[in-house]
Write an enzyme that holds these catalytic residues in place. Structure first.
Site, PDB file in Angstrom:
ATOM      1  N   LYS A 177       1.189  -1.452   0.143  1.00  0.00           N
ATOM      2  CA  LYS A 177       0.277  -0.068  -0.016  1.00  0.00           C
ATOM      3  C   LYS A 177       0.920   1.177   0.317  1.00  0.00           C
ATOM      4  CE  LYS A 177      -3.247   3.119   0.472  1.00  0.00           C
ATOM      5  NZ  LYS A 177      -4.111   2.959   1.012  1.00  0.00           N
ATOM      6  N   CYS A 198      -3.209  10.794   1.689  1.00  0.00           N
ATOM      7  CA  CYS A 198      -2.833   9.681   1.028  1.00  0.00           C
ATOM      8  C   CYS A 198      -1.233   9.488   0.747  1.00  0.00           C
ATOM      9  CB  CYS A 198      -3.366   8.266   0.270  1.00  0.00           C
ATOM     10  SG  CYS A 198      -4.515   7.461   0.638  1.00  0.00           S
TER      11      CYS A 198
END
Length: 428
Positions: free
Chosen positions: A222, A276
């Site tokens: 991720k 993110c």
């Protein structure tokens, strides 16, 4: 919001026969709420938990807590299926933790306190054999360093009393509902059987491929995904600075270069926001100092862009012989178009930079998606905003401004997103 859904929506979310599973989703923010709703809408028994009592009350009153395409319809489907919201943790077999994971701005290391506290609260109520799924994005090794120790310190045996899983989210604001259903997923688990059990739960709504692997690989995957994107954005932004220094058109250069079959340069912009891309690469920088060199350089380039925009504003003001008291306005407060998410927003970073120069108070700001006042001189009407400014800095390409571009006619314009169709607009 009308909680009644028609036959089409009932068919869309309820067409599959699924085994009912009781799931407690912890954290009802930008990731947790859509995840809880999607799980419930597709036949799982779901209770959503958040410490924010006002947020929980708003959800129980039938209102979603942020704007997102398709979220109201998904909410209606989930309510029809029986989802409930509370500030208390419930006794269930599966817990999905979707709480924030900030980082320390000095050390660049992850602050795992929210995840750890959520796991502690889970341990107070969970039955033996419960599965705790961490959806929050974490740095590689976070579950080993922070979560496992706190579980063991509380007398739980991992693999017997509690099973740990990492299933990082992979969605973007503005397209969350679609991507929840169609993007592939990664499930990291200590035991393949537990990974398959969680894969089955996510497969009730996820149409993409679901890969089962180990926890550390899932953690790293991720972070690597968002770091890859950050580095590519940084190349475009650095190219912008190079071209600006020698009076070259970066957009024309990128357009031509991208005609090469193996070149795909991204568009430059005023900075990188969201929770993110602007955060996750720092996890690698903090954990692997001296090794994450390209990653560090990319972060520095992207973090420097708000200051670069400020320099461009000053250059244009000098060229136009404008004074410090001239009427300057920033269009856009969110970090991307057509969402209400202001986390790590380039505009907020720019205002912070101006504050360091004691200049932020003279700037006017407007964003159609930000309803509450979060900065000084914030407007809530486009017409009023444009009436009070002479120099407009386009920070976000909302559909609203694309449809009303002619209203900027006669203004001085700095277009940081390459969206302005009017002659004479300045570019990065």
């Amino acid at each position: 919001m009308d909680l009644v859904i028609g036959c089409y929506e009932r068919q869309k979310y309820c067409c599959k026969e699924v085994e009912k599973k009781m799931i407690n989703v912890i954290g009802l923010g930008y990731i947790g709420l859509p995840t809880a709703l999607m799980l419930a809408a597709h036949g799982n028994e779901v209770v959503g938990t958040d410490y924010n009592s006002e947020l929980v009350s708003q959800l129980n009153a039938g209102h979603t807590t942020f704007e997102e395409k398709g979220l109201d319809e998904l909410f209606a489907a989930a309510v029809t299926q029986g989802i409930c919201f509370t500030t208390e943790y419930k006794k269930t077999d599966v817990y999905i933790v979707a709480v924030p994971t900030p980082y320390d701005k000095d050390s660049k290391k992850i602050d795992a306190c929210y995840v750890v506290n959520a796991v502690k609260d889970v341990m107070r109520v969970c039955p033996k054999g419960a599965v705790v799924v961490i959806e929050s994005t974490v740095s590689p090794g976070t579950i080993d360093k922070f979560v496992r120790p706190v579980v063991e310190e509380n007398g739980f045996v991992i693999g017997e009393d509690i099973h740990l899983v990492h299933a990082p989210e992979r969605i973007i604001p503005g397209n969350m509902v679609y991507e929840l259903e169609h993007n592939s997923r990664t499930i990291g688990a200590d035991e393949t059987g537990i990974g398959e059990k969680i894969r089955e739960i996510y497969s009730t709504f996820c149409q993409g491929e679901i890969v089962v692997t180990d926890i550390r690989t899932a953690e790293m995957t991720k972070v690597v995904e968002n770091t890859f994107r950050d580095i590519n954005i940084a190349f475009a932004n650095e190219l912008t600075k190079i071209c600006r220094s020698d009076n070259m058109n970066v957009y024309e250069i990128i357009r031509i270069a991208n005609k090469h079959p193996r070149v795909n340069i991204l568009s430059p912009g005023p900075g990188v926001g969201g929770h993110c891309i602007s955060v996750d690469p720092w996890f690698l920088v903090g954990d692997y100092p001296g090794l994450a060199n390209i990653i560090l350089a990319a972060r520095k380039i992207n973090d420097s862009m708000p200051e670069f925009v400020l320099e461009r504003i000053h250059q244009i003001m000098r060229e136009k012989r404008m004074t410090d008291s001239s009427r300057v306005g920033f269009y856009g407060l969110t970090y991307k178009e057509n969402v209400d998410d202001v986390r790590e927003s380039p505009t907020l970073q720019l205002l912070e930079a101006m504050e360091r120069h004691l200049a932020s108070g003279i700037v006017k700001v407007y964003d159609p998606y930000v309803k509450r006042d979060i900065v000084p001189n914030q407007y809530h009407d486009l017409e009023a905003f444009l009436a009070d400014v002479d120099f407009v800095v386009l920070m976000v390409g909302h559909d609203e401004i694309l449809k009303n571009m002619e209203k900027l006619s006669g203004k001085i314009i700095l277009d940081t997103r390459n969206i302005c169709t009017l002659d004479g607009a300045y570019k990065l």
